[in-house]
Design a protein around this motif. Structure first.
Motif, PDB file in Angstrom:
ATOM      1  N   THR A   8      16.819  92.844 -11.610  1.00 15.73           N
ATOM      2  CA  THR A   8      17.791  93.084 -12.683  1.00 15.73           C
ATOM      3  C   THR A   8      17.696  94.507 -13.215  1.00 15.73           C
ATOM      4  N   THR A  10      17.056  98.979 -12.746  1.00 15.48           N
ATOM      5  CA  THR A  10      17.833 100.126 -12.245  1.00 15.48           C
ATOM      6  C   THR A  10      17.930 100.120 -10.719  1.00 15.48           C
ATOM      7  N   THR A  30      13.688  87.228 -11.128  1.00 17.64           N
ATOM      8  CA  THR A  30      13.809  87.641 -12.536  1.00 17.64           C
ATOM      9  C   THR A  30      13.077  86.613 -13.385  1.00 17.64           C
ATOM     10  N   ARG A  31      12.643  87.042 -14.578  1.00 20.30           N
ATOM     11  CA  ARG A  31      12.033  86.082 -15.499  1.00 20.30           C
ATOM     12  C   ARG A  31      13.093  85.209 -16.153  1.00 20.30           C
ATOM     13  N   ASN A  70       7.727  97.138  -9.880  1.00 18.30           N
ATOM     14  CA  ASN A  70       7.205  96.773 -11.181  1.00 18.30           C
ATOM     15  C   ASN A  70       7.736  97.694 -12.252  1.00 18.30           C
ATOM     16  N   HIS A 115       0.077 103.086  -9.585  1.00 17.79           N
ATOM     17  CA  HIS A 115       0.654 102.668  -8.296  1.00 17.79           C
ATOM     18  C   HIS A 115      -0.352 102.695  -7.143  1.00 17.79           C
ATOM     19  N   PHE A 137      14.536 109.672 -11.842  1.00 20.27           N
ATOM     20  CA  PHE A 137      15.848 109.045 -11.628  1.00 20.27           C
ATOM     21  C   PHE A 137      16.920 109.752 -12.465  1.00 20.27           C
ATOM     22  N   ASN A 140      17.605 108.296 -15.882  1.00 17.72           N
ATOM     23  CA  ASN A 140      16.783 108.560 -17.071  1.00 17.72           C
ATOM     24  C   ASN A 140      17.609 109.253 -18.153  1.00 17.72           C
TER      25      ASN A 140
HETATM   26  N1  LIG Z   1      12.333 106.301 -13.989  1.00 18.91           N
HETATM   27  C1  LIG Z   1      11.915 107.200 -13.122  1.00 18.91           C
HETATM   28  O1  LIG Z   1      12.311 108.383 -13.172  1.00 18.91           O
HETATM   29  C2  LIG Z   1      10.957 106.788 -12.035  1.00 18.91           C
HETATM   30  C3  LIG Z   1      10.578 107.752 -11.078  1.00 18.91           C
HETATM   31  C4  LIG Z   1       9.684 107.377 -10.049  1.00 18.91           C
HETATM   32  C5  LIG Z   1       9.212 106.058  -9.984  1.00 18.91           C
HETATM   33  N2  LIG Z   1       9.604 105.151 -10.940  1.00 18.91           N
HETATM   34  C6  LIG Z   1       9.071 103.768 -10.843  1.00 18.91           C
HETATM   35  O2  LIG Z   1      10.164 102.864 -10.851  1.00 18.91           O
HETATM   36  C7  LIG Z   1       9.716 101.600 -11.373  1.00 18.91           C
HETATM   37  C8  LIG Z   1      10.723 101.112 -12.384  1.00 18.91           C
HETATM   38  O3  LIG Z   1      11.943 100.832 -11.695  1.00 18.91           O
HETATM   39  P1  LIG Z   1      13.279 100.498 -12.489  1.00 18.91           P
HETATM   40  O4  LIG Z   1      13.613 101.679 -13.377  1.00 18.91           O
HETATM   41  O5  LIG Z   1      14.278 100.026 -11.527  1.00 18.91           O
HETATM   42  O6  LIG Z   1      12.789  99.308 -13.424  1.00 18.91           O
HETATM   43  P2  LIG Z   1      13.494  98.716 -14.704  1.00 18.91           P
HETATM   44  O7  LIG Z   1      14.956  99.081 -14.722  1.00 18.91           O
HETATM   45  O8  LIG Z   1      12.637  99.029 -15.894  1.00 18.91           O
HETATM   46  O9  LIG Z   1      13.425  97.142 -14.413  1.00 18.91           O
HETATM   47  C9  LIG Z   1      12.210  96.468 -14.442  1.00 18.91           C
HETATM   48  C10 LIG Z   1      12.367  95.168 -13.667  1.00 18.91           C
HETATM   49  O10 LIG Z   1      11.100  94.523 -13.651  1.00 18.91           O
HETATM   50  C11 LIG Z   1      11.282  93.154 -13.969  1.00 18.91           C
HETATM   51  N3  LIG Z   1      10.075  92.697 -14.671  1.00 18.91           N
HETATM   52  C12 LIG Z   1       9.517  93.252 -15.783  1.00 18.91           C
HETATM   53  N4  LIG Z   1       8.400  92.571 -16.117  1.00 18.91           N
HETATM   54  C13 LIG Z   1       8.259  91.560 -15.204  1.00 18.91           C
HETATM   55  C14 LIG Z   1       7.314  90.519 -15.031  1.00 18.91           C
HETATM   56  N5  LIG Z   1       6.268  90.344 -15.863  1.00 18.91           N
HETATM   57  N6  LIG Z   1       7.477  89.658 -13.996  1.00 18.91           N
HETATM   58  C15 LIG Z   1       8.532  89.798 -13.148  1.00 18.91           C
HETATM   59  N7  LIG Z   1       9.467  90.780 -13.261  1.00 18.91           N
HETATM   60  C16 LIG Z   1       9.319  91.638 -14.284  1.00 18.91           C
HETATM   61  C17 LIG Z   1      12.519  93.067 -14.813  1.00 18.91           C
HETATM   62  O11 LIG Z   1      13.146  91.822 -14.575  1.00 18.91           O
HETATM   63  P3  LIG Z   1      13.505  90.711 -15.695  1.00 18.91           P
HETATM   64  O12 LIG Z   1      13.486  91.380 -17.030  1.00 18.91           O
HETATM   65  O13 LIG Z   1      14.888  90.262 -15.270  1.00 18.91           O
HETATM   66  O14 LIG Z   1      12.477  89.657 -15.519  1.00 18.91           O
HETATM   67  C18 LIG Z   1      13.376  94.206 -14.247  1.00 18.91           C
HETATM   68  O15 LIG Z   1      14.206  93.724 -13.208  1.00 18.91           O
HETATM   69  C19 LIG Z   1       8.329 101.855 -11.983  1.00 18.91           C
HETATM   70  O16 LIG Z   1       7.364 101.295 -11.132  1.00 18.91           O
HETATM   71  C20 LIG Z   1       8.229 103.372 -12.043  1.00 18.91           C
HETATM   72  O17 LIG Z   1       6.890 103.835 -11.928  1.00 18.91           O
HETATM   73  C21 LIG Z   1      10.454 105.479 -11.944  1.00 18.91           C
END
Ligand SMILES: NC(=O)c1ccc[n+]([C@@H]2O[C@H](COP(=O)([O-])OP(=O)(O)OC[C@H]3O[C@@H](n4cnc5c(N)ncnc54)[C@H](OP(=O)(O)O)[C@@H]3O)[C@@H](O)[C@H]2O)c1
Length: 284
Positions: A8, A10, A30-31, A70, A115, A137, A140
């Motif tokens: 769910t 990004t 998803t939760r 994660n 990580h 990203f 952001n």
């Molecule tokens: N932002 C950046 O610029 C950037 C750059 C490089 C790497 N990253 C990496 O990208 C990742 C974040 O990706 P994103 O931005 O796509 O994430 P996000 O939009 O914050 O979404 C987080 C997802 O994790 C799920 N989630 C959260 N807690 C959970 C749990 N306890 N059990 C199961 N699912 C859980 C949520 O699902 P529900 O709420 O539906 O359960 C949601 O789908 C991180 O690991 C980060 O280090 C980010």
């Protein structure tokens, strides 16, 4: 069957969308399946929480591949290892892990430390693996949208520090390539956009795309730290966040790679393309 975690968020939203469009069988974790906006006719939602091992077994059972993502935080190690344990128990053949740029390098960045254990566990497991280490990203900058809509300045804690800002759709396309073919097994890709952009560069792109003035205000890093603490974050988290901002400001993340092009056979999308596709969010 491909299990997409973080389905769910990004990146996961895009991974699910592309896989479903291609006619792959997708299970979206998803939760909260009731609250998730998933293309229900194409995608099977599964309720699971990284903190509940039994729920991970149910999510993984019958999957051929897992996209492992994660939410950012110190729990990443524990969550990655729990999922990889479930992967091992169920004999899943392929795992693609979303990591972060700089992981495994001697930067002192907290996100890399979060990580690294998951990456290492993947290397030691039975499943074929691919690691994706994206740069910052484009999404952001969505947190500027309400400021821009109301004519307020965008805060800049990173000065002229540039990054290879990447469109999440490109990260997702690379993930899908790695999930659906054996060609990327054993590879670690550092994913960047096509150009180095500082925060003022990104604001400049938005000015052009939106056709309106946008002010920038520099924010010293000690002020950022105090703001985070005042917002309830613990001092250690705040220190880690400021360390990351300082790293960017000093040019530590000014890196471009050709990995998106190597995998997808085309150039990575520009920030201007992303901004044009999100004009409405910024109020135009
Ligand atoms: N932002 C950046 O610029 C950037 C750059 C490089 C790497 N990253 C990496 O990208 C990742 C974040 O990706 P994103 O931005 O796509 O994430 P996000 O939009 O914050 O979404 C987080 C997802 O994790 C799920 N989630 C959260 N807690 C959970 C749990 N306890 N059990 C199961 N699912 C859980 C949520 O699902 P529900 O709420 O539906 O359960 C949601 O789908 C991180 O690991 C980060 O280090 C980010």
């Amino acid at each position: 069957m491909i299990l997409v975690t973080g389905a769910t968020g990004t990146i996961g939203t895009e991974v699910v969308r592309i896989l479903a469009e291609r006619g792959e069988r997708v299970r979206a974790m998803t939760r909260n399946p009731q609250g998730a906006r998933l293309p229900a006719e194409l995608v099977q939602a599964v309720q699971a929480d990284y903190g509940n091992r039994d729920s991970l077994d149910a999510a993984v059972a019958g999957a051929d591949a897992v996209f492992l993502l994660n939410a950012p935080g110190p729990w990443i190690e524990q969550h990655d290892l729990a999922m990889l344990d479930a992967v091992r128990s169920h004999g899943v053949g392929r795992v693609v892990k979303l990591s972060a740029i700089g992981t495994g390098e001697n930067t002192g960045l907290r996100v890399g430390a979060w990580h690294l254990p998951g990456e290492r566990a993947l290397h030691q497991g039975e499943a074929a693996w691919t690691v994706l280490r994206p740069s910052s990203f484009a999404t952001n900058t969505l947190h500027w949208a309400s400021l821009i809509r109301s004519g307020q300045p965008v805060p800049n804690p990173t000065g002229d520090g540039a990054q290879g800002v990447i469109d999440p759709r490109d990260v997702a396309e690379v993930a899908v390539a790695a999930l659906t073919t054996p060609d990327h097994a054993g590879r670690t890709y550092t994913l960047t956009g096509p150009e180095l952009l500082s925060l003022p560069d990104q604001v400049d792109v938005l000015r052009k795309v939106l056709g309106r003035p946008i002010e920038i205000v520099d924010v010293p890093l000690d002020v950022v730290k105090q703001q985070l603490i005042a917002a309830g974050r613990d001092p250690e988290f705040a220190e880690g966040a400021v360390h990351g901002q300082r790293f960017i400001a000093e040019g530590g993340n000014a890196r471009l790679t050709g990995d998106v092009t190597a995998v997808l056979g085309r150039a990575a999308r520009t920030y201007a393309t992303w901004a044009g596709d999100h004009r409405d969010t910024f109020g135009v």
